[in-house]
Design an enzyme around this catalytic site. Structure first.
Site, PDB file in Angstrom:
ATOM      1  N   HIS A   1      17.710 -12.837 -67.966  1.00  0.00           N
ATOM      2  CA  HIS A   1      18.315 -13.833 -67.087  1.00  0.00           C
ATOM      3  C   HIS A   1      19.680 -14.224 -67.641  1.00  0.00           C
ATOM      4  O   HIS A   1      20.042 -13.887 -68.764  1.00  0.00           O
ATOM      5  CB  HIS A   1      17.434 -15.092 -67.004  1.00  0.00           C
ATOM      6  CG  HIS A   1      17.296 -15.807 -68.307  1.00  0.00           C
ATOM      7  ND1 HIS A   1      16.528 -15.320 -69.356  1.00  0.00           N
ATOM      8  CD2 HIS A   1      17.851 -16.970 -68.764  1.00  0.00           C
ATOM      9  CE1 HIS A   1      16.613 -16.148 -70.373  1.00  0.00           C
ATOM     10  NE2 HIS A   1      17.406 -17.154 -70.051  1.00  0.00           N
TER      11      HIS A   1
ATOM     12  N   ASP B   1      22.084 -17.906 -67.980  1.00  0.00           N
ATOM     13  CA  ASP B   1      21.913 -19.357 -67.938  1.00  0.00           C
ATOM     14  C   ASP B   1      22.819 -19.938 -66.856  1.00  0.00           C
ATOM     15  O   ASP B   1      24.017 -19.622 -66.817  1.00  0.00           O
ATOM     16  CB  ASP B   1      22.257 -19.981 -69.291  1.00  0.00           C
ATOM     17  CG  ASP B   1      21.297 -19.549 -70.389  1.00  0.00           C
ATOM     18  OD1 ASP B   1      20.152 -19.172 -70.059  1.00  0.00           O
ATOM     19  OD2 ASP B   1      21.691 -19.588 -71.571  1.00  0.00           O
TER      20      ASP B   1
ATOM     21  N   HIS C   1      20.521 -12.065 -71.019  1.00  0.00           N
ATOM     22  CA  HIS C   1      19.775 -11.990 -72.264  1.00  0.00           C
ATOM     23  C   HIS C   1      18.284 -12.145 -72.004  1.00  0.00           C
ATOM     24  O   HIS C   1      17.856 -12.537 -70.913  1.00  0.00           O
ATOM     25  CB  HIS C   1      20.262 -13.059 -73.254  1.00  0.00           C
ATOM     26  CG  HIS C   1      20.210 -14.458 -72.710  1.00  0.00           C
ATOM     27  ND1 HIS C   1      21.107 -14.929 -71.766  1.00  0.00           N
ATOM     28  CD2 HIS C   1      19.377 -15.494 -72.975  1.00  0.00           C
ATOM     29  CE1 HIS C   1      20.826 -16.194 -71.491  1.00  0.00           C
ATOM     30  NE2 HIS C   1      19.777 -16.564 -72.194  1.00  0.00           N
TER      31      HIS C   1
ATOM     32  N   ARG D   1       8.318 -17.330 -83.366  1.00  0.00           N
ATOM     33  CA  ARG D   1       9.751 -17.616 -83.224  1.00  0.00           C
ATOM     34  C   ARG D   1       9.913 -18.974 -82.560  1.00  0.00           C
ATOM     35  O   ARG D   1       9.266 -19.260 -81.553  1.00  0.00           O
ATOM     36  CB  ARG D   1      10.432 -16.535 -82.387  1.00  0.00           C
ATOM     37  CG  ARG D   1      11.952 -16.715 -82.259  1.00  0.00           C
ATOM     38  CD  ARG D   1      12.585 -15.524 -81.549  1.00  0.00           C
ATOM     39  NE  ARG D   1      14.033 -15.563 -81.606  1.00  0.00           N
ATOM     40  CZ  ARG D   1      14.808 -16.172 -80.708  1.00  0.00           C
ATOM     41  NH1 ARG D   1      14.240 -16.770 -79.665  1.00  0.00           N
ATOM     42  NH2 ARG D   1      16.116 -16.188 -80.829  1.00  0.00           N
TER      43      ARG D   1
END
Length: 327
Positions: free
Chosen positions: A200, A202, A257, A267
Site C-alpha cells: 500500500h 500511505d 511498501h 516485530r
C-alpha cells in the site's frame, strides 16, 4: 510467546522470489549542511529515506516501546477489551473494512484527544497514566521532527511560506493518527513467507516510522522490484504520503511498501501519520507548477480519506483523482 489466530485468507508468497536487501537506503543526516538537497532528492527518487541525528530523545522511544510490548504480551482476551477498532483501538488480522488481512495486531490512536486512553484504563490499571504519558511524549517529539522535515523540504522546493506543509500538522484540527503494529513470530510452513501488512501507500502527508531490530519492511522500486530494508532500531524511516505527492504535483513519490512477518522474531513498529485537517483542500502548490498542468483534481482530505477507507490496500487510490491527459 503470543501468537495470533491465523486468518484463513492470510497471504503468502514464494520463498524463491525473496526480495534483495537494499543497503543503499537514502541516508539523511540532519546535522549536515547539505541535508536539504538530499531530502528533496530522496523524496523524488524513492519517496523514502532513513533519518539519523534526529531530535527525538532516546528515552521517549524506549519508554513507549516498553509500554507497547507490555500491552501486546497480554492475553488476547484482555487486549480485545480495547477493541474492536472503531476505527480507533485494538485490532488484529483484519486491516481496514474491506477484507484485507495480515499477520498483525495493532493499536490505532488519535494524536490529540484523551478518549482513546479510556479504552485501556481497565487493562493497564494504574499503568494507564504511564502509557498515556509515554504516547504523548513520543508523539510531541515526533511531530516536531516531522514538521522540521517538511519545512526543510519547503526550503528545498523554494516554497513560501516555509510552513506551507508543516502548518497542516500543527493545526489543532489536524487529522493525524498514530499506529503501533506488532507482528508476532509464526510457525513456518510450505506456504512461503507470510504477509504481515499488505502492499500500500500511505494516504497522509508524511509518515514517520520507527521499528525494533527485526527485518520485514520492504519497498517497491520504480523497476518493479521489491527490496528489503535492513532494520535499524536507532533511526527513523520517513515515507512520502499520497497527499504530499499531490501537493508537489507528482515531483515527490508516495512510496509503495509492505511488511513481511518474521518466523523467528516478533516485530514492533510505531508510525506517526501526519495528516491535514479534514476540510483542507489538497492540490498542487501553485509555485511548483511553472506553467505545467495539474496531474490531479482538487479534493479535500475528507474526500480522499473516505475514498481510501472504501478501497482495498493494493488499489491505486490516487487513480480516482488523477486527471486524464488529453489524447
Amino acid at each position: 510467546m503470543v501468537l495470533l489466530p491465523k486468518p484463513a485468507a492470510v497471504q503468502h508468497f514464494s520463498t524463491t522470489s525473496n526480495p534483495i536487501l537494499f543497503p543503499d537506503v537514502p541516508l539523511i543526516d540532519l546535522s549536515k549542511p547539505d541535508c536539504i538537497s538530499q531530502l528533496v532528492k530522496a523524496c523524488e527518487d524513492f519517496g523514502f529515506f532513513k533519518l539519523i541525528n534526529h531530535s527525538v530523545p532516546t528515552q521517549f522511544i524506549t519508554q513507549l516501546e516498553s509500554e507497547a510490548l507490555n500491552f501486546f504480551s497480554l492475553p488476547l482476551s484482555a487486549k480485545q477489551t480495547a477493541g474492536p477498532p472503531d476505527p480507533f483501538g485494538y485490532g488484529n488480522n483484519k486491516i481496514g473494512p474491506n477484507g484485507d488481512v495480515g499477520w498483525v495486531e495493532y493499536l490505532l490512536l488519535t494524536t490529540h484527544t484523551e478518549s482513546d486512553y479510556q479504552k485501556f484504563a481497565s487493562i493497564f490499571g494504574e499503568a494507564a497514566e504511564k502509557f498515556r504519558c509515554a504516547v504523548n511524549d513520543y508523539l510531541s517529539a515526533v511531530k516536531k521532527m516531522a514538521c522540521e522535515i517538511l519545512e526543510m523540504l519547503a526550503d528545498g522546493l523554494k516554497i513560501q511560506p516555509r510552513n506551507a506543509f508543516s502548518k497542516l500538522l500543527m493545526d489543532e484540527k489536524s487529522d493525524s493518527v498514530f499506529r503501533v503494529n506488532h507482528y508476532p513470530p509464526f510457525e513456518e510452513s510450505s506456504g512461503g513467507n507470510l504477509i504481515g501488512f499488505g502492499a500500500h501507500t500511505d494516504p497522509q502527508i508524511i509518515s514517520v516510522l520507527r521499528s525494533n531490530n527485526t527485518s520485514g519492511l520492504q519497498i517497491w522500486l520504480k523497476d518493479g522490484k521489491w527490496i528489503s530494508v535492513p532494520p535499524d532500531q536507532n533511526s527513523f524511516f520517513i515515507n512520502v504520503g499520497d497527499s504530499l505527492q499531490v501537493m508537489t504535483n507528482g515531483r515527490f513519490k508516495s512510496v509503495r511498501h509492505r511488511v513481511v512477518a518474521n518466523s523467528s522474531k516478533s516485530r514492533l513498529s510505531m508510525i506517526y501519520f501526519g495528516g491535514p485537517p479534514l476540510s483542507e483542500k489538497i492540490a498542487p502548490w501553485p509555485s511548483l507548477m511553472r506553467g505545467e498542468d495539474s496531474l490531479y483534481k482538487e479534493f479535500t482530505w475528507f474526500e480522499y480519506k473516505k475514498s481510501v477507507y472504501n478501497s482495498r490496500l493494493a488499489d491505486n487510490r490516487l487513480g480516482l483523482f488523477e486527471k486524464i491527459a488529453a489524447s
